[in-house]
Design an enzyme around this catalytic site. Sequence first.
Site, short mmCIF file in Angstrom:
data_model
loop_
_atom_site.label_atom_id
_atom_site.label_comp_id
_atom_site.label_asym_id
_atom_site.label_seq_id
_atom_site.Cartn_x
_atom_site.Cartn_y
_atom_site.Cartn_z
N ARG A 15 -2.83 87.26 -7.69
CA ARG A 15 -3.85 87.54 -6.69
C ARG A 15 -4.53 86.24 -6.25
NH1 ARG A 15 -7.13 92.04 -10.04
NH2 ARG A 15 -6.45 90.64 -11.72
N LYS A 75 -9.79 86.16 -11.33
CA LYS A 75 -9.95 86.29 -12.78
C LYS A 75 -10.92 85.24 -13.32
CE LYS A 75 -8.62 88.76 -15.23
NZ LYS A 75 -9.34 89.99 -15.60
N TYR A 94 -14.48 87.86 -11.28
CA TYR A 94 -14.59 88.68 -12.49
C TYR A 94 -14.81 87.74 -13.68
CZ TYR A 94 -12.74 92.76 -10.00
OH TYR A 94 -12.57 93.81 -9.12
N HIS A 96 -16.15 89.25 -17.23
CA HIS A 96 -15.92 90.00 -18.48
C HIS A 96 -16.33 89.16 -19.70
CE1 HIS A 96 -13.89 93.12 -16.21
NE2 HIS A 96 -13.09 92.21 -15.67
N GLU A 118 -17.84 92.44 -11.72
CA GLU A 118 -17.85 93.72 -12.43
C GLU A 118 -19.23 94.28 -12.74
OE1 GLU A 118 -17.66 90.67 -15.79
OE2 GLU A 118 -16.78 90.89 -13.78
#
Length: 372
Positions: A15, A75, A94, A96, A118
Amino acid sequence: MIIGVPKEIKNHEYRVGMTPASVREVIGHGHSVFVEHNAGIGIGFTDEDYQAAGATVLSTAAEVFAKAEMIVKVKEPQAVERAMLRDGQILFTYLHLAPDPEQTADLIKSGAVCIAYETVTDSKGGLPLLAPMSEVAGRMSIQAGARALEKSCGGRGMLLGGVPGVAPAKVVVIGGGMVGTNAAQMAVGLGADVTVLDRSVDVLRRINAQFNGAVKAVYSTADALEQEVLAADLVIGGVLVPGAAAPKLVTKEHIKRMKPGSAIVDVAIDQGGCVETSKATTHADPTYIVDDVVHYCVANMPGAVPRTSTFALNNATLPFILRLANKGYKQALLDDQHLLAGLNVYRGKVTNEGVAQALNLPFVAPAEAIAG
C-alpha cells in the site's frame, strides 16, 4: 505545507499513503508533495503518475523525511524510519502502539507529533480511518480461514460451505463490529454455519436484523465463548479496544481443547491479538500451529490487496490530511475533537490513555499537551 510520502517497507506491504488523485487534491489546495521513488508501484502507479499529479519524486526515504513537515504513511514506521523523524514533524499513519513498547519509545524520543489513524473518532463513536481496513480485513479473514482449514495447511480438511449432504464448517466470530460483521457476511455467503459473539445487545440485535436470522447472535459470557470456541472449526478474532491492547479472550486452555485441525484468524493482532497463543506473522509466512490449531496472525492483512485497500484508506484519510495541511496541526487538532483523539504521542508525551495504560507510561491529555 510540505507533505512526504515514503515507500512502505514492512514485509509484503504494497500500500501507499497517498494515491496520485490524493496528491493532486492536496496540491490543488496550495501544498507541495514529495514522493519516494516507486512508492506507488505496488498498486500500479509509477513515478510518472505522481509527477503528472504535481508531486516531486525523490530517490530515497531519507530525502522525503528530511524535506517533509508531515509524513503520510500506511503502516507504523519501522526502526530505520523512526530514526529519521525529527522534533515537531507530523507523522500521520497507523501506529498500534499498545503492544509495541519499542516503537513508542522511539516516537517519544523523536519529539514528533504522532497521529494514529486507528484512534481518530467520529460523531457516531466510530473509527472512520480504521473502518475501511477493518472491512477489508474482516472479508479477508474468511478467505484466510478457509485456506487454513485445508489439509495442506495443517487444517481439518474442510470446505467452509460444505456440499449437499455434508455439513458446512462452523465459524465463530468474536466481536460484532466492523471486522466481525464483514467476516460474517463473507462466511454466510460461502454457506458456513456462522455464530457472532458480542457483549452489546444492540450489536446482537443489529446482527440478527442484518442477516435475517442466518447468523446466530450470542451474548458473550465466558461460558458462551468457551462453548462456541470449542465447537468451532474456524474462529475469527475481531475484538478492538481503541488504542489499548486487545483482551486475551481465547486462552491457552481453550486452544488445547479445540478440535485438532481447527483454525484461528486473529485480526486483532495489530493490537496484540485476542488469542493468548497469537504472535504476529507476515504474508511471507502467515501461519503456525499450536496444539494442532492453525493460527493465522498477519499484522497487515489488507496489504495483500493493496490496490483496494489504498483507495479505501485514501477516501477516509484525505479530508484529515487536508485539514492538517490547511490549518497547521495545532489548530486542526484543537478545532476537531475527533482528530484530537488520534493524537497518540506529542513531542515526547504519550497522549492516548489506552497506550499509556498498556505500556505503564505517564499520560497527558492531548489538549493539555498541545497547550503546554
